[in-house]
Write a protein that holds these residues in place. Structure first.
Motif, mmCIF file in Angstrom:
data_model
loop_
_atom_site.group_PDB
_atom_site.id
_atom_site.type_symbol
_atom_site.label_atom_id
_atom_site.label_comp_id
_atom_site.label_asym_id
_atom_site.label_seq_id
_atom_site.Cartn_x
_atom_site.Cartn_y
_atom_site.Cartn_z
ATOM 1 N N VAL A 52 0.855 -1.184 0.000
ATOM 2 C CA VAL A 52 0.000 0.000 0.000
ATOM 3 C C VAL A 52 0.892 1.235 0.000
ATOM 4 C CG1 VAL A 52 -1.875 -1.180 1.223
ATOM 5 C CG2 VAL A 52 -0.186 0.127 2.537
ATOM 6 N N TYR A 53 0.314 2.362 -0.393
ATOM 7 C CA TYR A 53 1.076 3.608 -0.399
ATOM 8 C C TYR A 53 0.142 4.794 -0.226
ATOM 9 C CZ TYR A 53 -0.525 3.563 -5.235
ATOM 10 O OH TYR A 53 -1.315 3.506 -6.355
ATOM 11 N N ASP A 54 0.676 5.834 0.369
ATOM 12 C CA ASP A 54 0.044 7.152 0.451
ATOM 13 C C ASP A 54 1.215 8.116 0.449
ATOM 14 O OD1 ASP A 54 -1.345 9.477 0.906
ATOM 15 O OD2 ASP A 54 -2.529 8.679 2.580
ATOM 16 N N CYS A 55 1.652 8.465 -0.743
ATOM 17 C CA CYS A 55 2.946 9.106 -0.923
ATOM 18 C C CYS A 55 2.855 10.268 -1.905
ATOM 19 C CB CYS A 55 3.928 8.059 -1.446
ATOM 20 S SG CYS A 55 5.612 8.644 -1.654
ATOM 21 N N PRO A 56 3.455 11.394 -1.589
ATOM 22 C CA PRO A 56 3.483 12.500 -2.551
ATOM 23 C C PRO A 56 4.612 12.309 -3.555
ATOM 24 C CG PRO A 56 4.602 13.166 -0.551
ATOM 25 C CD PRO A 56 4.070 11.763 -0.313
ATOM 26 N N ASP A 57 4.464 12.957 -4.698
ATOM 27 C CA ASP A 57 5.584 13.024 -5.633
ATOM 28 C C ASP A 57 6.324 14.341 -5.389
ATOM 29 O OD1 ASP A 57 4.109 15.041 -6.974
ATOM 30 O OD2 ASP A 57 3.367 13.636 -8.486
ATOM 31 N N ASP A 58 7.273 14.671 -6.225
ATOM 32 C CA ASP A 58 8.071 15.889 -6.000
ATOM 33 C C ASP A 58 7.279 17.175 -6.223
ATOM 34 O OD1 ASP A 58 10.142 14.249 -5.344
ATOM 35 O OD2 ASP A 58 11.397 14.749 -7.073
ATOM 36 N N GLU A 59 6.111 17.079 -6.865
ATOM 37 C CA GLU A 59 5.249 18.249 -7.052
ATOM 38 C C GLU A 59 4.190 18.314 -5.959
ATOM 39 O OE1 GLU A 59 6.153 16.365 -10.045
ATOM 40 O OE2 GLU A 59 7.742 17.866 -9.989
ATOM 41 N N ASP A 60 4.312 17.474 -4.949
ATOM 42 C CA ASP A 60 3.417 17.398 -3.801
ATOM 43 C C ASP A 60 2.010 16.921 -4.174
ATOM 44 O OD1 ASP A 60 3.543 17.441 -1.043
ATOM 45 O OD2 ASP A 60 2.569 19.402 -0.901
ATOM 46 N N VAL A 61 1.918 16.143 -5.259
ATOM 47 C CA VAL A 61 0.663 15.497 -5.626
ATOM 48 C C VAL A 61 0.589 14.184 -4.853
ATOM 49 C CG1 VAL A 61 -0.661 14.423 -7.499
ATOM 50 C CG2 VAL A 61 0.625 16.546 -7.909
ATOM 51 N N ARG A 62 -0.531 13.969 -4.154
ATOM 52 C CA ARG A 62 -0.702 12.772 -3.330
ATOM 53 C C ARG A 62 -1.097 11.575 -4.188
ATOM 54 N NH1 ARG A 62 -5.487 11.968 1.137
ATOM 55 N NH2 ARG A 62 -4.643 10.095 2.131
ATOM 56 N N HIS A 63 -0.415 10.455 -3.955
ATOM 57 C CA HIS A 63 -0.736 9.196 -4.615
ATOM 58 C C HIS A 63 -1.134 8.205 -3.530
ATOM 59 C CE1 HIS A 63 0.954 10.517 -8.471
ATOM 60 N NE2 HIS A 63 1.777 11.200 -7.695
ATOM 61 N N LEU A 64 -2.324 7.621 -3.669
ATOM 62 C CA LEU A 64 -2.901 6.756 -2.649
ATOM 63 C C LEU A 64 -3.419 5.493 -3.306
ATOM 64 C CD1 LEU A 64 -4.153 6.294 0.236
ATOM 65 C CD2 LEU A 64 -6.151 7.550 -0.609
ATOM 66 N N GLY A 65 -3.007 4.324 -2.790
ATOM 67 C CA GLY A 65 -3.528 3.095 -3.365
ATOM 68 C C GLY A 65 -2.842 1.859 -2.835
ATOM 69 N N HIS A 66 -3.083 0.773 -3.538
ATOM 70 C CA HIS A 66 -2.483 -0.514 -3.201
ATOM 71 C C HIS A 66 -2.233 -1.266 -4.500
ATOM 72 C CE1 HIS A 66 -6.707 -1.627 -3.785
ATOM 73 N NE2 HIS A 66 -6.253 -2.853 -4.049
ATOM 74 N N VAL A 67 -1.311 -2.219 -4.443
ATOM 75 C CA VAL A 67 -1.003 -3.046 -5.610
ATOM 76 C C VAL A 67 -0.835 -4.486 -5.146
ATOM 77 C CG1 VAL A 67 0.470 -3.367 -7.626
ATOM 78 C CG2 VAL A 67 0.341 -1.122 -6.568
ATOM 79 N N VAL A 68 -1.482 -5.392 -5.860
ATOM 80 C CA VAL A 68 -1.363 -6.820 -5.620
ATOM 81 C C VAL A 68 -0.558 -7.410 -6.777
ATOM 82 C CG1 VAL A 68 -2.645 -8.977 -5.325
ATOM 83 C CG2 VAL A 68 -3.587 -6.823 -4.417
ATOM 84 N N ASN A 69 0.390 -8.264 -6.455
ATOM 85 C CA ASN A 69 1.276 -8.895 -7.439
ATOM 86 C C ASN A 69 1.955 -7.862 -8.344
ATOM 87 O OD1 ASN A 69 0.592 -11.443 -6.416
ATOM 88 N ND2 ASN A 69 -1.104 -11.676 -7.843
ATOM 89 N N PRO A 70 2.576 -6.837 -7.735
ATOM 90 C CA PRO A 70 3.205 -5.803 -8.548
ATOM 91 C C PRO A 70 4.442 -6.312 -9.287
ATOM 92 C CG PRO A 70 3.796 -5.512 -6.254
ATOM 93 C CD PRO A 70 2.772 -6.619 -6.307
ATOM 94 N N ARG A 71 4.651 -5.751 -10.467
ATOM 95 C CA ARG A 71 5.859 -5.979 -11.254
ATOM 96 C C ARG A 71 6.398 -4.615 -11.643
ATOM 97 N NH1 ARG A 71 2.180 -8.245 -13.912
ATOM 98 N NH2 ARG A 71 2.668 -7.304 -15.915
ATOM 99 N N LEU A 72 7.642 -4.377 -11.333
ATOM 100 C CA LEU A 72 8.310 -3.147 -11.746
ATOM 101 C C LEU A 72 8.672 -3.344 -13.211
ATOM 102 C CD1 LEU A 72 9.235 -0.493 -10.460
ATOM 103 C CD2 LEU A 72 11.352 -1.635 -9.824
#
Length: 181
Positions: free
Chosen positions: A70-90
């Protein structure tokens, strides 16, 4: 995310797995059951991440060796990203490589300069099995790479070398949570 889903609202806070636990250095298993137990795990991950004041949390950090974060993380422009990932692949890493401060809830209170790409793309699915693709830049790209590393059995300390690594390992040895003095 499903309609009405409020991350962490119903989850329970679980104990964090700390550096030294074998589950942090063991690749996690693919999720095959997208039922209520997975939904409960995602809610617990959010509740635990918020209680620990983190920006991301992988399932093995609460002792569950499954490919979920799971994540609740801003990017460098301070835009909030909120969510979760199941079986993620980079699936993509590009942009410049930047050494920046990185910490981890499994190494509480510590951080070290860690090199990460400035852009990352992760593919996976939601807890209901719907495919998703997440693009991250800056700090959020660092978060995506960090959480995917966890699920592959890598902690950020494994990516630090030389003098930085030796200094970090001395700090780990002295940390109250590691059983050090």
């Amino acid at each position: 995310m499903r309609h009405g889903f409020i991350p962490g609202a119903r989850g329970r806070v679980r104990p964090l797995t700390l550096l030294g636990s074998p589950v942090l250095h063991t690749p996690c298993a693919e999720v095959t059951d997208f039922g209520p137990e997975l939904a409960a795990l995602v809610e617990d991950l959010f509740a635990t991440m918020y209680a620990a004041e983190g920006v991301g949390l992988a399932a093995n950090q609460v002792g569950e060796a499954l490919r979920v974060f799971v994540y609740d993380c801003p990017d460098d422009e301070d835009v909030r990203h909120l969510g979760h990932v199941v079986n993620p692949r980079l699936v993509a890493l590009d942009g410049v490589e930047i050494r920046g401060p990185e910490g981890c809830l499994s190494l509480p209170g510590l951080e070290a300069g860690t090199v990460r790409h400035d852009h990352a793309v992760v593919e996976g699915s939601t807890m209901t099995g719907e495919p998703i693709t997440i693009h991250g830049t800056g700090w959020f790209a660092r978060c995506l790479q960090h959480e995917c590393d966890h699920l592959d059995g890598t902690v950020y300390a494994d990516r630090v070398s030389g003098r930085r690594h030796r200094r970090l390992m001395r700090q780990v040895a002295r940390a109250s949570w590691s059983g050090g003095s």
